[in-house]
Design a protein around this motif. Structure first.
Motif, mmCIF file in Angstrom:
data_model
loop_
_atom_site.group_PDB
_atom_site.id
_atom_site.type_symbol
_atom_site.label_atom_id
_atom_site.label_comp_id
_atom_site.label_asym_id
_atom_site.label_seq_id
_atom_site.Cartn_x
_atom_site.Cartn_y
_atom_site.Cartn_z
ATOM 1 N N LEU A 250 0.842 -1.074 0.112
ATOM 2 C CA LEU A 250 -0.168 -0.191 -0.087
ATOM 3 C C LEU A 250 1.098 1.085 0.052
ATOM 4 N N HIS A 251 0.799 2.180 -0.777
ATOM 5 C CA HIS A 251 1.369 3.351 -0.894
ATOM 6 C C HIS A 251 0.386 4.540 -0.447
ATOM 7 N N GLU A 252 1.526 5.602 0.030
ATOM 8 C CA GLU A 252 0.816 6.612 0.764
ATOM 9 C C GLU A 252 -0.197 7.635 0.240
ATOM 10 N N LYS A 253 -0.174 7.664 -1.093
ATOM 11 C CA LYS A 253 -0.930 8.746 -2.021
ATOM 12 C C LYS A 253 -1.980 7.866 -2.890
ATOM 13 N N GLY A 254 -3.071 8.168 -3.074
ATOM 14 C CA GLY A 254 -4.091 7.703 -3.977
ATOM 15 C C GLY A 254 -3.890 8.100 -5.418
ATOM 16 N N MET A 255 -2.754 8.242 -6.164
ATOM 17 C CA MET A 255 -2.267 8.689 -7.245
ATOM 18 C C MET A 255 -1.525 7.490 -7.980
ATOM 19 N N ALA B 226 3.860 8.869 -8.482
ATOM 20 C CA ALA B 226 2.910 9.801 -7.892
ATOM 21 C C ALA B 226 2.409 9.390 -6.419
ATOM 22 N N ALA B 227 2.340 7.922 -6.507
ATOM 23 C CA ALA B 227 1.828 7.139 -5.387
ATOM 24 C C ALA B 227 2.654 7.396 -4.087
ATOM 25 N N GLY B 228 3.686 7.828 -4.027
ATOM 26 C CA GLY B 228 4.665 8.057 -2.839
ATOM 27 C C GLY B 228 5.328 6.980 -2.248
ATOM 28 N N ALA C 147 -2.862 4.023 -2.544
ATOM 29 C CA ALA C 147 -2.727 3.248 -3.482
ATOM 30 C C ALA C 147 -2.358 1.932 -3.276
ATOM 31 N N VAL C 148 -2.619 0.834 -4.050
ATOM 32 C CA VAL C 148 -2.096 -0.292 -4.041
ATOM 33 C C VAL C 148 -1.084 -0.700 -5.185
ATOM 34 N N MET C 149 0.089 -1.189 -4.904
ATOM 35 C CA MET C 149 1.091 -1.438 -5.838
ATOM 36 C C MET C 149 1.775 -2.700 -5.968
ATOM 37 N N CYS D 145 -0.457 -0.491 -10.575
ATOM 38 C CA CYS D 145 -0.962 0.704 -9.579
ATOM 39 C C CYS D 145 -2.588 0.733 -9.687
ATOM 40 N N GLY D 146 -3.166 0.978 -8.634
ATOM 41 C CA GLY D 146 -4.613 1.069 -8.298
ATOM 42 C C GLY D 146 -4.810 2.179 -7.421
ATOM 43 N N VAL D 147 -5.822 2.913 -7.611
ATOM 44 C CA VAL D 147 -5.970 4.123 -6.493
ATOM 45 C C VAL D 147 -7.349 3.424 -5.839
ATOM 46 N N VAL D 148 -7.195 3.398 -4.482
ATOM 47 C CA VAL D 148 -8.175 2.898 -3.663
ATOM 48 C C VAL D 148 -9.274 3.805 -3.567
ATOM 49 N N VAL D 149 -10.353 3.545 -3.897
ATOM 50 C CA VAL D 149 -11.427 4.328 -4.115
ATOM 51 C C VAL D 149 -12.347 4.606 -2.706
ATOM 52 N N PRO D 150 -12.491 5.621 -2.171
ATOM 53 C CA PRO D 150 -12.944 5.547 -0.925
ATOM 54 C C PRO D 150 -14.491 5.343 -1.228
ATOM 55 N N PRO D 151 -15.091 4.799 0.078
ATOM 56 C CA PRO D 151 -16.615 4.353 0.135
ATOM 57 C C PRO D 151 -17.587 5.633 -0.072
#
Length: 182
Positions: A74-79, A86-88, A152-154, A174-180
Motif C-alpha cells: 500500500l502506498h501513501e497517496k491515492g495517485m 505519484a503514489a509516493g 494506492a495499491v502497488m 498501480c491502482g487507486v483505492v476508491v473511498p466508500p
C-alpha cells in the motif's frame, strides 16, 4: 500465493481467513476497491478491501502480469498518474523501518509477496489488522485508507525480501483505492 508465505508473514489468523473462504461486507461503506493498471496501460485486475471486526481483508484478483513472485504494498497517496511514482512511498504512519524481517519494521503498507502463475494471473487474500476502509478510526484499526490524499495499491517487478526497501524493484502495476460512498 503460497500458503506458507502467508503464514510466515502474517501468522495463524491469515490461515484461518484463507480456509474460511470469501469475506463479505455488511454495508457499502465496509468495502472499497482499486482497479489496477500496468505501466503500459493494460488492465491488471482488482484489489478489494473488506472491513472486518479486526482489520481489513484485501482480496486481489490479478491478470496481465509477469509470472513469479512480486512485492505488493500500500502506498501513501491515492495517485497513479502521471507515473506510478505519484503514489509516493509505502503507507507508513508509524514511521517504521521497511520489512517483516526488520527489527524496526514493518510499514503498515508492507504486504506479503504475491506469486503470479505462468498465465499472468494471481489470486490472494491478505489480512491487515491496522487499517480501516472508511475512517475515522475508532481505536481498533487506527489507520484509514480514506484519508485526504487517499491510498494506492502497488505491485512491484520483483519479490520483496522483507528487509531492503528497494528489493522489490520497479513499480509494475498501480491502482487507486476508491473511498466508500458516504
Amino acid at each position: 500465493m503460497k500458503s506458507s508465505s502467508v503464514i510466515r508473514a502474517l501468522g495463524l489468523p491469515a490461515l484461518a481467513l484463507m480456509v474460511a473462504g470469501p469475506v463479505t461486507a455488511t454495508t457499502p461503506s465496509d468495502m472499497v476497491q482499486a482497479n489496477l493498471m500496468t505501466a503500459d496501460g493494460k488492465e491488471a485486475g482488482t484489489a478489494t478491501f473488506t472491513q472486518t471486526l479486526h482489520g481489513v481483508v484485501i482480496s486481489v484478483d490479478l491478470k496481465n502480469l509477469t509470472p513469479g513472485p512480486h512485492g505488493l504494498h500500500l502506498h501513501e497517496k491515492g495517485m497513479c498518474a502521471p507515473d506510478f511514482k505519484a503514489a509516493g512511498g509505502h503507507f507508513n504512519p508509524l514511521d517504521a523501518e521497511h520489512g517483516f524481517k526488520s527489527e524496526g519494521g514493518y510499514h503498515v503498507g508492507d504486504l506479503p509477496n504475491i506469486d503470479v502463475l505462468a498465465d499472468g494471473t494471481a489470486k490472494a487474500e491478505i489480512f491487515v489488522p491496522q487499517i480501516n476502509v472508511a475512517g475515522p478510526d475508532n481505536g481498533r484499526y487506527p489507520y484509514t485508507l480514506s484519508d485526504a490524499d487517499g491510498t494506492a495499491v502497488m505491485i512491484h517487478a520483483g519479490a520483496d525480501d522483507y528487509m531492503a526497501m528497494a528489493s522489490s524493484g520497479d513499480r509494475m502495476a498501480c491502482g487507486v483505492v476508491v473511498p466508500p460512498a458516504k
